[in-house]
Design an enzyme around this catalytic site. Structure first.
Site, short mmCIF file in Angstrom:
data_model
loop_
_atom_site.label_atom_id
_atom_site.label_comp_id
_atom_site.label_asym_id
_atom_site.label_seq_id
_atom_site.Cartn_x
_atom_site.Cartn_y
_atom_site.Cartn_z
CD GLU A 135 -3.07 0.85 2.21
OE1 GLU A 135 -4.26 0.98 1.90
OE2 GLU A 135 -2.71 0.56 3.37
N GLY A 273 1.65 -0.31 10.90
CA GLY A 273 1.13 -1.09 12.01
C GLY A 273 0.68 -2.46 11.53
CB ALA A 274 -1.68 -4.31 10.77
CD GLU A 276 -6.16 -2.71 4.21
OE1 GLU A 276 -6.52 -1.85 3.39
OE2 GLU A 276 -5.32 -2.49 5.09
CG ASN A 277 -1.88 -7.93 2.66
OD1 ASN A 277 -1.88 -6.91 1.98
ND2 ASN A 277 -0.92 -8.21 3.52
CG HIS A 307 -7.86 -0.82 11.71
ND1 HIS A 307 -8.04 0.54 11.88
CD2 HIS A 307 -7.35 -0.95 10.44
CE1 HIS A 307 -7.65 1.18 10.80
NE2 HIS A 307 -7.23 0.29 9.91
CD GLU A 308 -5.03 -3.78 9.49
OE1 GLU A 308 -5.25 -3.84 8.26
OE2 GLU A 308 -4.66 -2.73 10.05
CG HIS A 311 -9.15 -2.50 6.31
ND1 HIS A 311 -9.67 -1.38 5.70
CD2 HIS A 311 -8.13 -2.06 7.09
CE1 HIS A 311 -8.99 -0.32 6.08
NE2 HIS A 311 -8.05 -0.70 6.93
#
Length: 859
Positions: A135, A273-274, A276-277, A307-308, A311
């Protein structure tokens, strides 16, 4: 590199011309281990086959690829001249047919910056670990593609890897004749495809759900980390939160998780942080805790996991058309992460953290000159990279919290359900969401959107109280103000709370009214006749997004009785408001520090306490008058040690005060205590000085000149791990030596040998508040170097350098003038670079105003 910065206009034109039927991507990652040949970058082979259609046969377009070299390009069976069509970032395609097949055979480079295919060598055991991070537009560093979110397609990946490795991707995979082959994905965007490969420690579980119609959903769960972290990996807790989240989203979204399996990889040197794949979420490995941490750390991890997960629906299933509407995924994920965490997990106080921490990020961002509406104007990919900010995440989430109060919880969730069903596997814009919310709520969403999503800036709400002779309220009004630069006044649904002290001395709410604040002045008629309050809290319960202000009586009450507020959310809101007053130069920094020293020890919410420590450090470093800094630092260290000794043994409060004490210690007696705690000759009852806390103490000693290179290296010998190496690098750069600073500067600015994680650690060590004189010579060098750095380095490293090395500690009018001179002389510099410098300039100007306020208080 020319062509690397894709513009919105180019993407729009390409989307109008093309539709993509599918990708087949073959990667050979066996080159990740062993010695490299030659002097160039370490590379891997990437062969991509793309099938796509064109609306205008004969038209031309381009495919994105950032790679050292291309072996072959074939379009519809015809071999193209690679030297003629590939410029390092794009492959030109002419004479398209109605239906096309493109094959690109390239040598792509492994990354050390966290962008593309990142390669990490574990210093502990020499093992190599790979993962991808794309991203907003770095999948083109791994395979050829049409790198924009609205050209979705299904993908089939196959990967050759070293024999002892396991490989993961978005779809389920299996090893067939030495090649990892993965199931075809649903139509998704390029930036959320993923590969994770290496000798990872992998733990499995499963999730099952039976729906009302009797259908059953089974989701294989996996979680992984480096082998060296396996002994610290609490996968059971990760799976617990994962299952609770899946239950919550299935209960409320009425759309089953659509991407098959659910793997979560905790990876090294991650620059986010992370991410969302779908089916293969990646996180920074710091979420695996090597030592004792507070509940705030577990809450933060749970929030990021959820959060992820949000997504998977907001962003992966339904994706914004272009980065203008980045909020359609990030704002929703930020809001839903806290919403689901509070309702589905053990972290039921998550809204307190949101009010005190996440919104502080938003308020800061919304007062910068670079602030923008939640729906932003994103001209190109550089704009997009910088808009992963406090506006898009935290302000957007705050606005959604206000929206739920405005339209009602069920109308909001029903709107989300319709949105998913109508736009599954597609791309959307603002209007697509507003139309379903208007259907479900009956509210005028266009007016609400103009006020909240399409204008920038934060409003201030201040109570105005008139009392009768008998001591009762005759009128209570809320005054709404806006900054001159962003004069929009907005509709706010707020709760106004009235507080008084009880006989026992507790400050509690005795009256509350909800009201729609409209325009510059709104009367809260429901509170007329109530007894005179000692504290009026507008935005009680944190329903809206605003800066809270106080009338004089309320502010006087907080100065004496802040710690007596019994409700933790109300207390957190008051702390946040007082910090806002300090940043705005309306409260002297020494007064805020005094409040922290007086009341922070009584704070029950550990996340709020940690935030107060951060703010207190910032106050003394940036906002205190220079002549009072030493005294402020002394007071903080003295107060921190007092609270450390008073804290309950082995409690999370004790651990938090120990870390804070290490961050402010400078007196000889304090440093002697830190040395004693390290060496075991001193002890504080219940304090477990584990490896992570040891590094905090070593850093404090290094930055004050009390720990030399031999001490730091000896600590690395105790902790010869990737985490230990990052700590060592930071401590080495923190030493108070001109030679040390010169070396650190050269490593970051003049060389690209360090990985992103070590760049970050070196910058953190370089910038020490007590070493202003040592780093003063680098202010001029900073302005001479940043344009070159921006041009030569990746955007992530460029951002780290430009933000991290700005001479904020040289807080004088001279530095402000130098910043203005650079901006005036570089009007044609990259807009993203100018934005970063403008933001740093604004922070510096704010610091000088706050210092002037604090100096006045000292007269």
């Amino acid at each position: 590199m020319p062509g690397e910065n894709l513009s919105r206009d180019e993407a729009r034109e390409r989307a109008g011309l093309l539709s993509v039927d599918g990708y087949e991507v073959q990667l050979d990652l066996r080159s990740a281990i062993g010695e490299t040949e030659g002097e160039g970058p370490r590379t891997f082979r990437s062969v991509t086959t793309i099938r796509f259609r064109a609306t205008e046969p004969g038209a031309a377009t381009f495919v994105d690829l950032i790679a050292p070299s291309v072996n072959a390009v074939t379009l519809n069976g015809e071999d193209l001249d690679t030297a003629a069509v590939f410029d390092g970032t794009r492959i030109a395609l002419d004479g398209l047919a109605a239906e096309n097949e493109l094959v690109v055979d390239a040598q792509c480079a492994y990354s050390r910056t966290g962008e593309g295919m990142h390669r990490f060598v574990d210093p502990e055991d020499g093992e190599v670990y790979l993962y991808t991070q794309y991203e907003p537009a770095d999948s083109r560093r791994v395979y050829a593609n049409f790198e924009q979110p609205d050209l979705k397609a299904p993908y089939r990946f196959s990967v050759q890897a070293p024999g002892a490795w396991t490989v993961w991707s978005n779809g389920s995979g299996e090893l067939v004749d030495g090649v990892w082959k993965f199931a075809e994905t649903k139509p998704i965007s390029t930036y959320i495809t993923a590969i994770v490969a290496g000798p990872y420690h992998y733990v499995t579980d499963s999730y099952e759900r039976v729906f009302e119609d009797g259908t059953k959903l089974e989701i294989p769960l996996g979680a992984m980390c480096r082998k060296g972290l396996a002994k610290h990996f609490d996968a059971d807790d990760v799976f617990l939160v994962t299952k609770q989240g899946l239950d919550f989203f299935h209960d409320h979204f009425d759309y089953p998780y659509p991407f098959g399996k659910y793997d979560q990889a905790f990876v090294p040197e991650y620059n986010l942080g992370a991410m969302e794949n779908p089916g293969c979420v990646t996180f920074r490995e710091e979420f695996i805790f090597r030592g004792k941490v507070t509940q705030a750390s577990y809450e933060r991890r749970a929030n990021v996991i959820l959060h992820e997960m949000a997504h998977m629906w907001f962003g992966d299933l339904v994706t914004m058309q272009w980065w203008d509407d980045l909020w359609l995924k990030e704002s929703f994920a930020d809001f839903m992460g806290t919403f689901s965490m509070v309702e589905a997990t053990r972290f039921t106080n998550g809204w307190i953290t949101f009010a005190n921490n996440r919104k502080a990020w938003a308020y800061r961002a919304d007062q910068l000159p670079s602030t923008h509406p939640v729906t932003a104007d994103i001209r190109d990919l550089e704009d997009a990279k910088l808009n992963f900010d406090g506006i898009t995440y935290a302000k957007g989430a705050s606005v959604l919290k206000q929206l739920v109060a405005y339209v009602g919880r069920e109308a909001f969730l029903e709107g989300a359900r319709r949105y998913f069903k109508q736009n599954a596997y597609g791309n959307t814009q603002l209007g697509d969401l507003l139309s379903v919310l208007e259907e479900t709520s009956g509210r005028d969403m266009a007016t609400w959107s103009r006020a909240w999503l399409q204008t920038a800036g934060v409003n201030s709400l201040t109570p105005q109280v008139t009392l009768s002779a008998e001591g009762r309220i005759t009128e209570l009004a809320v005054i709404q103000e806006a900054a001159e630069s962003h004069p929009q006044l907005r509709p706010h649904r707020v709760a106004v709370g009235l507080y008084r002290r009880s006989v026992e001395g507790e400050l509690t709410r005795y009256a509350r009214a909800e009201v729609d604040v409209e325009g510059p002045r709104t009367v809260v008629s429901e509170l007329a006749g109530e007894e005179a309050p000692e504290l009026v809290l507008v935005n009680d319960d944190d329903l809206t997004y605003c800066k809270i202000r106080f009338d004089e009586n309320s502010l006087a009450t907080l100065r004496e009785h802040l710690g007596d507020i019994t409700d933790p959310l109300a207390r957190a809101l008051c702390w946040s408001a007082l910090w806002s007053l300090t940043r705005d130069g309306l409260m002297p920094a020494r007064d805020f520090i005094g409040l922290v020293l007086r009341f922070a020890g009584r704070e029950s919410d550990i996340g709020v306490l940690q935030m107060l420590h951060t703010w207190a450090n910032s106050a003394v470093t940036h906002y205190a008058a220079p002549e009072w800094r030493a005294e402020g630092s002394r007071q903080l260290a003295e107060g921190a040690l007092r609270e450390l000794r008073f804290a309950e043994p082995a409690s999370q409060n004790q651990l938090t005060w120990a870390r804070f004490f290490a961050s402010v210690a400078s007196a000889e007696a304090d440093l002697q205590l830190l040395r004693g705690l390290l060496e075991g000759t001193a002890k504080i009852d219940g304090l477990d000085v584990d490896q992570e806390l040891r590094w905090s103490f070593v850093n404090a000693l290094a930055s004050t000149g009390e720990a030399d290179e031999s001490v730091i290296d000896a600590e690395l010998a105790r902790d010869d791990t990737a985490s230990g190496k990052r700590h060592q690098v930071r401590c080495l750069a923190a030493r108070p030596s001109a030679a040390v600073k010169a070396q650190a500067w050269a490593q970051v600015v003049e060389s690209d040998a360090l990985s992103n994680a070590l760049v970050e650690a070196t910058i953190a060590g370089f910038q020490q508040p007590a070493q202003r004189e040592l780093t003063a010579p680098y202010a001029e060098r900073y302005f001479a170097a940043i344009e070159r750095v921006w041009e030569e380095r990746s955007i992530q490293i460029g951002m780290d350098v430009v933000k991290g090395l700005f001479p904020s500690l040289q807080d004088s009018q001279g530095t402000l003038d130098a910043t203005d001179a650079w901006l005036a002389a570089h009007e044609n510099a990259a807009p993203a670079l100018r934005r970063l410098v403008l933001e740093a300039r604004d922070d510096l100007a704010r610091a000088l105003r706050a210092q002037a306020c604090d100096a006045t208080a000292g007269m």
